[in-house]
Design a protein around this motif. Structure first.
Motif, PDB file in Angstrom:
ATOM      1  N   PHE A  10       8.036 -41.426  87.047  1.00 57.90           N
ATOM      2  CA  PHE A  10       6.892 -41.261  86.154  1.00 57.90           C
ATOM      3  C   PHE A  10       7.318 -41.645  84.739  1.00 57.90           C
ATOM      4  O   PHE A  10       8.404 -41.278  84.290  1.00 57.90           O
ATOM      5  CB  PHE A  10       6.398 -39.816  86.186  1.00 57.90           C
ATOM      6  N   VAL A  11       6.458 -42.382  84.056  1.00 57.93           N
ATOM      7  CA  VAL A  11       6.808 -42.928  82.746  1.00 57.93           C
ATOM      8  C   VAL A  11       5.731 -42.593  81.723  1.00 57.93           C
ATOM      9  O   VAL A  11       4.540 -42.815  81.967  1.00 57.93           O
ATOM     10  CB  VAL A  11       6.982 -44.463  82.827  1.00 57.93           C
ATOM     11  N   PRO A 113      12.654 -49.972  92.433  1.00 58.69           N
ATOM     12  CA  PRO A 113      11.889 -50.136  93.671  1.00 58.69           C
ATOM     13  C   PRO A 113      11.026 -48.926  94.033  1.00 58.69           C
ATOM     14  O   PRO A 113      10.112 -49.036  94.848  1.00 58.69           O
ATOM     15  CB  PRO A 113      12.987 -50.354  94.717  1.00 58.69           C
ATOM     16  N   GLN A 114      11.311 -47.780  93.437  1.00 57.61           N
ATOM     17  CA  GLN A 114      10.551 -46.574  93.750  1.00 57.61           C
ATOM     18  C   GLN A 114       9.098 -46.686  93.266  1.00 57.61           C
ATOM     19  O   GLN A 114       8.769 -47.513  92.426  1.00 57.61           O
ATOM     20  CB  GLN A 114      11.203 -45.346  93.091  1.00 57.61           C
ATOM     21  N   LYS A 115       8.258 -45.832  93.806  1.00 57.48           N
ATOM     22  CA  LYS A 115       6.876 -45.761  93.341  1.00 57.48           C
ATOM     23  C   LYS A 115       6.877 -45.400  91.861  1.00 57.48           C
ATOM     24  O   LYS A 115       7.636 -44.538  91.426  1.00 57.48           O
ATOM     25  CB  LYS A 115       6.097 -44.702  94.132  1.00 57.48           C
ATOM     26  N   LYS A 116       6.025 -46.058  91.093  1.00 57.57           N
ATOM     27  CA  LYS A 116       5.980 -45.822  89.652  1.00 57.57           C
ATOM     28  C   LYS A 116       4.588 -45.353  89.232  1.00 57.57           C
ATOM     29  O   LYS A 116       3.576 -45.840  89.735  1.00 57.57           O
ATOM     30  CB  LYS A 116       6.359 -47.097  88.890  1.00 57.57           C
ATOM     31  N   PHE A 117       4.585 -44.419  88.275  1.00 57.45           N
ATOM     32  CA  PHE A 117       3.338 -43.862  87.769  1.00 57.45           C
ATOM     33  C   PHE A 117       3.405 -43.732  86.255  1.00 57.45           C
ATOM     34  O   PHE A 117       4.458 -43.430  85.697  1.00 57.45           O
ATOM     35  CB  PHE A 117       3.080 -42.470  88.368  1.00 57.45           C
ATOM     36  N   LEU A 118       2.281 -43.953  85.614  1.00 55.28           N
ATOM     37  CA  LEU A 118       2.149 -43.711  84.182  1.00 55.28           C
ATOM     38  C   LEU A 118       1.663 -42.278  84.014  1.00 55.28           C
ATOM     39  O   LEU A 118       0.666 -41.883  84.618  1.00 55.28           O
ATOM     40  CB  LEU A 118       1.138 -44.683  83.572  1.00 55.28           C
ATOM     41  N   LEU A 119       2.370 -41.484  83.218  1.00 55.68           N
ATOM     42  CA  LEU A 119       2.006 -40.079  83.007  1.00 55.68           C
ATOM     43  C   LEU A 119       2.035 -39.808  81.509  1.00 55.68           C
ATOM     44  O   LEU A 119       3.102 -39.690  80.908  1.00 55.68           O
ATOM     45  CB  LEU A 119       2.991 -39.160  83.736  1.00 55.68           C
ATOM     46  N   ARG A 138      -0.259 -53.305  82.898  1.00 58.87           N
ATOM     47  CA  ARG A 138      -0.799 -54.253  83.876  1.00 58.87           C
ATOM     48  C   ARG A 138       0.277 -54.749  84.839  1.00 58.87           C
ATOM     49  O   ARG A 138      -0.008 -55.059  85.998  1.00 58.87           O
ATOM     50  CB  ARG A 138      -1.447 -55.420  83.142  1.00 58.87           C
ATOM     51  N   ASN A 139       1.520 -54.798  84.381  1.00 57.28           N
ATOM     52  CA  ASN A 139       2.618 -55.249  85.241  1.00 57.28           C
ATOM     53  C   ASN A 139       3.054 -54.199  86.251  1.00 57.28           C
ATOM     54  O   ASN A 139       3.366 -54.526  87.404  1.00 57.28           O
ATOM     55  CB  ASN A 139       3.836 -55.636  84.398  1.00 57.28           C
ATOM     56  N   HIS A 140       3.087 -52.931  85.820  1.00 56.39           N
ATOM     57  CA  HIS A 140       3.742 -51.907  86.637  1.00 56.39           C
ATOM     58  C   HIS A 140       2.845 -50.767  87.106  1.00 56.39           C
ATOM     59  O   HIS A 140       3.226 -50.021  88.008  1.00 56.39           O
ATOM     60  CB  HIS A 140       4.929 -51.330  85.859  1.00 56.39           C
ATOM     61  N   PHE A 141       1.685 -50.623  86.492  1.00 58.06           N
ATOM     62  CA  PHE A 141       0.771 -49.542  86.878  1.00 58.06           C
ATOM     63  C   PHE A 141      -0.620 -50.145  87.090  1.00 58.06           C
ATOM     64  O   PHE A 141      -1.599 -49.725  86.476  1.00 58.06           O
ATOM     65  CB  PHE A 141       0.750 -48.457  85.800  1.00 58.06           C
ATOM     66  N   ARG A 142      -0.680 -51.133  87.961  1.00 61.39           N
ATOM     67  CA  ARG A 142      -1.909 -51.914  88.146  1.00 61.39           C
ATOM     68  C   ARG A 142      -3.056 -51.084  88.708  1.00 61.39           C
ATOM     69  O   ARG A 142      -4.211 -51.270  88.339  1.00 61.39           O
ATOM     70  CB  ARG A 142      -1.641 -53.093  89.090  1.00 61.39           C
ATOM     71  N   LEU A 143      -2.725 -50.193  89.620  1.00 57.54           N
ATOM     72  CA  LEU A 143      -3.757 -49.418  90.309  1.00 57.54           C
ATOM     73  C   LEU A 143      -4.135 -48.172  89.512  1.00 57.54           C
ATOM     74  O   LEU A 143      -3.283 -47.534  88.891  1.00 57.54           O
ATOM     75  CB  LEU A 143      -3.264 -49.008  91.696  1.00 57.54           C
ATOM     76  N   GLU A 144      -5.406 -47.828  89.561  1.00 59.21           N
ATOM     77  CA  GLU A 144      -5.869 -46.647  88.830  1.00 59.21           C
ATOM     78  C   GLU A 144      -5.164 -45.382  89.306  1.00 59.21           C
ATOM     79  O   GLU A 144      -4.920 -44.468  88.519  1.00 59.21           O
ATOM     80  CB  GLU A 144      -7.385 -46.492  88.985  1.00 59.21           C
ATOM     81  N   GLU A 145      -4.826 -45.328  90.592  1.00 52.21           N
ATOM     82  CA  GLU A 145      -4.156 -44.127  91.104  1.00 52.21           C
ATOM     83  C   GLU A 145      -2.730 -43.982  90.577  1.00 52.21           C
ATOM     84  O   GLU A 145      -2.110 -42.930  90.738  1.00 52.21           O
ATOM     85  CB  GLU A 145      -4.156 -44.106  92.631  1.00 52.21           C
ATOM     86  N   GLN A 146      -2.216 -45.033  89.940  1.00 56.29           N
ATOM     87  CA  GLN A 146      -0.890 -44.947  89.322  1.00 56.29           C
ATOM     88  C   GLN A 146      -0.960 -44.413  87.893  1.00 56.29           C
ATOM     89  O   GLN A 146       0.076 -44.187  87.277  1.00 56.29           O
ATOM     90  CB  GLN A 146      -0.232 -46.331  89.274  1.00 56.29           C
ATOM     91  N   ARG A 169      -0.511 -36.407  93.235  1.00 58.29           N
ATOM     92  CA  ARG A 169      -0.911 -37.812  93.299  1.00 58.29           C
ATOM     93  C   ARG A 169       0.156 -38.646  94.005  1.00 58.29           C
ATOM     94  O   ARG A 169      -0.162 -39.537  94.793  1.00 58.29           O
ATOM     95  CB  ARG A 169      -1.132 -38.349  91.888  1.00 58.29           C
ATOM     96  N   ALA A 170       1.413 -38.355  93.706  1.00 60.11           N
ATOM     97  CA  ALA A 170       2.510 -39.114  94.312  1.00 60.11           C
ATOM     98  C   ALA A 170       2.788 -38.685  95.745  1.00 60.11           C
ATOM     99  O   ALA A 170       3.402 -39.431  96.512  1.00 60.11           O
ATOM    100  CB  ALA A 170       3.772 -38.958  93.473  1.00 60.11           C
ATOM    101  N   GLY A 171       2.341 -37.480  96.098  1.00 60.89           N
ATOM    102  CA  GLY A 171       2.624 -36.964  97.430  1.00 60.89           C
ATOM    103  C   GLY A 171       4.092 -36.651  97.613  1.00 60.89           C
ATOM    104  O   GLY A 171       4.638 -36.803  98.707  1.00 60.89           O
ATOM    105  N   LEU A 172       4.726 -36.191  96.530  1.00 58.09           N
ATOM    106  CA  LEU A 172       6.167 -35.948  96.560  1.00 58.09           C
ATOM    107  C   LEU A 172       6.502 -34.532  96.111  1.00 58.09           C
ATOM    108  O   LEU A 172       5.821 -33.955  95.263  1.00 58.09           O
ATOM    109  CB  LEU A 172       6.889 -36.934  95.635  1.00 58.09           C
ATOM    110  N   HIS A 173       7.579 -34.015  96.683  1.00 55.68           N
ATOM    111  CA  HIS A 173       8.119 -32.750  96.203  1.00 55.68           C
ATOM    112  C   HIS A 173       8.768 -33.024  94.846  1.00 55.68           C
ATOM    113  O   HIS A 173       9.349 -34.100  94.640  1.00 55.68           O
ATOM    114  CB  HIS A 173       9.157 -32.212  97.192  1.00 55.68           C
ATOM    115  N   PRO A 174       8.687 -32.079  93.906  1.00 50.67           N
ATOM    116  CA  PRO A 174       9.271 -32.300  92.574  1.00 50.67           C
ATOM    117  C   PRO A 174      10.719 -32.775  92.583  1.00 50.67           C
ATOM    118  O   PRO A 174      11.116 -33.581  91.728  1.00 50.67           O
ATOM    119  CB  PRO A 174       9.143 -30.925  91.912  1.00 50.67           C
ATOM    120  N   THR A 175      11.502 -32.308  93.538  1.00 47.69           N
ATOM    121  CA  THR A 175      12.921 -32.675  93.567  1.00 47.69           C
ATOM    122  C   THR A 175      13.143 -34.159  93.841  1.00 47.69           C
ATOM    123  O   THR A 175      14.244 -34.672  93.636  1.00 47.69           O
ATOM    124  CB  THR A 175      13.677 -31.853  94.631  1.00 47.69           C
ATOM    125  N   HIS A 176      12.099 -34.846  94.288  1.00 50.73           N
ATOM    126  CA  HIS A 176      12.215 -36.282  94.562  1.00 50.73           C
ATOM    127  C   HIS A 176      11.570 -37.126  93.464  1.00 50.73           C
ATOM    128  O   HIS A 176      11.284 -38.309  93.668  1.00 50.73           O
ATOM    129  CB  HIS A 176      11.572 -36.612  95.911  1.00 50.73           C
TER     130      HIS A 176
END
Length: 222
Positions: A10-11, A113-119, A138-146, A169-176
């Motif tokens: 998350f960035v 390579p990991q899933k990236k999200f704008l936060l 636009r390069n890295h968070f193209r989708l609205e769900e990101q 949203r990421a479907g991940l446990h915090p530790t990941h």
């Protein structure tokens, strides 16, 4: 100690993806309205420099409780300057706080390579007039769900509601997960929920230092 398996990164936006200076708005607004800059800053930020604190009004706007036009009207009415500046000029000044995109981070994100999200704590004006059209988004968070934005979530960092929304949203446990933000308080709150984090401010820290820290988590390839 075994390294965590990071599956989502998350960035933050301000001073991470792009540098900004809230003083740009304060100077421009004061110039157009003739109002005292310090008074304007106190009304919006409680007197804390560079917009790192929120007055009740600013927080309401940042978390989407009030629409841009309403924010403009309430702010200009409280500062007694409704007839000295129009909404278009105000919005242009508000979105004009951003200085430049972080091109080095843009290049670095291509190696992750990991899933990236704008936060980010972002309001509707800043998002629509700058963030959404920025190249790095636009390069890295193209989708609205990101794109996890405070004005859509209904809360601002470091409130846990923001972070729980991110994990869900990421479907991940915090530790990941790993979060990159320029504010230590935001990272501390993320870590308190079990996530990993890096404090990185594009105006203070080098991209090589960020790269090194990411490699410590086995994130960056190369």
């Amino acid at each position: 100690m075994e390294k965590p398996t990071i599956q989502g990164v998350f960035v933050d936006f301000g001073n991470v993806c792009a540098t900004f200076d809230f003083g740009r708005f304060l100077d421009g607004f004061a110039g157009h309205t003739g109002k005292d800059r310090t008074h304007i800053e106190h009304t919006l930020c409680g007197g804390v420099a560079n917009g790192k604190n929120y007055s009740k009004l600013f927080a309401s706007f940042e978390c989407g409780e009030i629409a841009p036009a309403n924010f403009f009207h309430v702010l200009t009415q409280s500062l007694d300057c409704r007839h000295t500046i129009d909404y278009h000029t105000f919005a242009k000044l508000w979105a004009g706080i951003f200085i430049e995109e972080n091109t080095e981070l843009d290049k670095l994100l291509f190696q992750i390579p990991q899933k990236k999200f704008l936060l980010s704590n972002i309001n509707a004006i800043s998002y629509g007039r700058y963030v959404a059209e920025s190249q790095i988004v636009r390069n890295h968070f193209r989708l609205e769900e990101q794109r996890l934005l405070s004005y859509r979530i209904g809360a601002i960092k470091p409130h846990p509601q923001v972070y729980y929304a991110a994990f869900k949203r990421a479907g991940l446990h915090p530790t990941h997960t790993l979060f990159i933000d320029d504010v230590e308080e935001n990272i501390a709150a993320w870590k308190s929920l079990g996530g990993h984090g890096i404090v990185y401010n594009a105006t203070k820290h080098s991209i090589s230092d960020l790269t090194r820290q990411l490699r410590d988590y086995s994130i960056v390839i190369g």
